[in-house]
Design a protein around this motif. Sequence first.
Motif, mmCIF file in Angstrom:
data_model
loop_
_atom_site.group_PDB
_atom_site.id
_atom_site.type_symbol
_atom_site.label_atom_id
_atom_site.label_comp_id
_atom_site.label_asym_id
_atom_site.label_seq_id
_atom_site.Cartn_x
_atom_site.Cartn_y
_atom_site.Cartn_z
ATOM 1 N N GLY A 238 0.714 -1.184 -0.090
ATOM 2 C CA GLY A 238 0.015 0.056 -0.122
ATOM 3 C C GLY A 238 0.869 1.365 0.158
ATOM 4 O O GLY A 238 0.487 2.321 -0.710
ATOM 5 N N GLU A 239 1.958 1.328 0.803
ATOM 6 C CA GLU A 239 2.915 2.355 0.990
ATOM 7 C C GLU A 239 3.449 2.779 -0.293
ATOM 8 O O GLU A 239 3.566 4.070 -1.004
ATOM 9 C CB GLU A 239 3.923 2.138 1.830
ATOM 10 N N LYS A 242 0.999 4.153 -3.069
ATOM 11 C CA LYS A 242 0.755 5.840 -2.859
ATOM 12 C C LYS A 242 1.748 6.463 -3.675
ATOM 13 O O LYS A 242 1.725 7.501 -4.131
ATOM 14 C CB LYS A 242 0.696 5.915 -1.394
ATOM 15 N N LYS A 243 3.105 5.881 -3.566
ATOM 16 C CA LYS A 243 4.179 6.515 -4.034
ATOM 17 C C LYS A 243 4.162 6.502 -5.473
ATOM 18 O O LYS A 243 4.566 7.350 -6.395
ATOM 19 C CB LYS A 243 5.653 5.865 -3.631
ATOM 20 N N GLY A 245 1.327 6.348 -7.145
ATOM 21 C CA GLY A 245 -0.031 7.189 -7.446
ATOM 22 C C GLY A 245 -1.148 5.892 -8.057
ATOM 23 O O GLY A 245 -1.863 6.445 -8.431
ATOM 24 N N ASN A 247 -3.725 2.797 -6.443
ATOM 25 C CA ASN A 247 -4.587 2.352 -5.385
ATOM 26 C C ASN A 247 -4.197 0.648 -5.404
ATOM 27 O O ASN A 247 -5.010 -0.029 -6.007
ATOM 28 C CB ASN A 247 -5.935 2.752 -5.363
#
Length: 257
Positions: A238-239, A242-243, A245, A247
Motif C-alpha cells: 500500500g505504501e 501511494k508513491k 499514485g 491504489n
Amino acid sequence: MNPKKLDYSIFEKFKFERKPVGIKYSLDKLAGIKESAKDLALCEAFKEAQTSKPFYISKVQCGEQVLGQVDYPPIMYSGQLGPMFSMFKNPGANRRIYDYVPHLPLNSVNYITHASIDQMTFDPDLLIFTCKPSQAEVILRASSFSDGKMWNAKGSTCLACAWIYAHPYLSGEINWTVTGLGFSMKARGVLPEGLIIITVPFDQIAPLMENLKVMAWEPEWFKMGREKFVTEVKKRSGELGKKMGVNYAGPGTKKKK
C-alpha cells in the motif's frame, strides 16, 4: 593448466553435510592427481569425490556417451532397452530421448577430474552441490539475484547424468534435480532421496559467489510467521502504491464494490 584463481570460502558458510565437488574437463592429466581405481558409473563419480582424494576418470562403467567417449550404440538408438527396464512404455518413447539428451562432442575430452571443493587445485568447469532444500533455496535465489533469470530443472528418466555433467557445461545454465528421480541413480542407490543436486557451470560460479556475498541469506520475512508476513506485505504494498499514485493494497485484497 592455470592454477586456481577464485576464492570459494563463501561456501563454507553453508556447512554442507556433503562437500561440493568441482569437475574439470581436459585433454591432459592434471598434475598430482591419480586415476580412480574404482569402476564408477558417471552418476556415482561426484558422490565418490565428496569423501575421497581428488581423482580423474578416463572411462566410466556407464555414461561414456554423455562424456563423448563413444557414440550411442544401435541397441540404445533402437529404444528396446527402455521397455525392458520399465523406463518407457514402448521403444518409440525411449528412442526420442536421443534427440535431446545433451552430450559432449565425440572425443573432445580425455580426462574428467573430480575434487571436493576444499581440495580443488583448479577453477572447475562445473561445481556440483548436493544439499538440503533450505540450502538449495539460497543458492538458487543467489543465482538469479542480480539478473532475474529463471531456474532450470531439466532431466530425463534415463541418462540423468547428462543433465548434471553435460547440459550446464554446454548451455551455460545452472541446472538442478532431486535425488530419487534418475532411474539408474535410484537403482544404484547413489544417494538418499530428497536432496537437491545443483550444477553450476564455470561462467556462473563467480557471479553466484558475488551475489551470495551481498544478499540476505535468511531474509527477515522468513522469520516473522504467516500472519505478520501477510500484514506486512499489504502494508508495504500500500505504501509503495501511494508513491506510484495507484491504489494497491497487496495481493489477495478484495476490491470494494
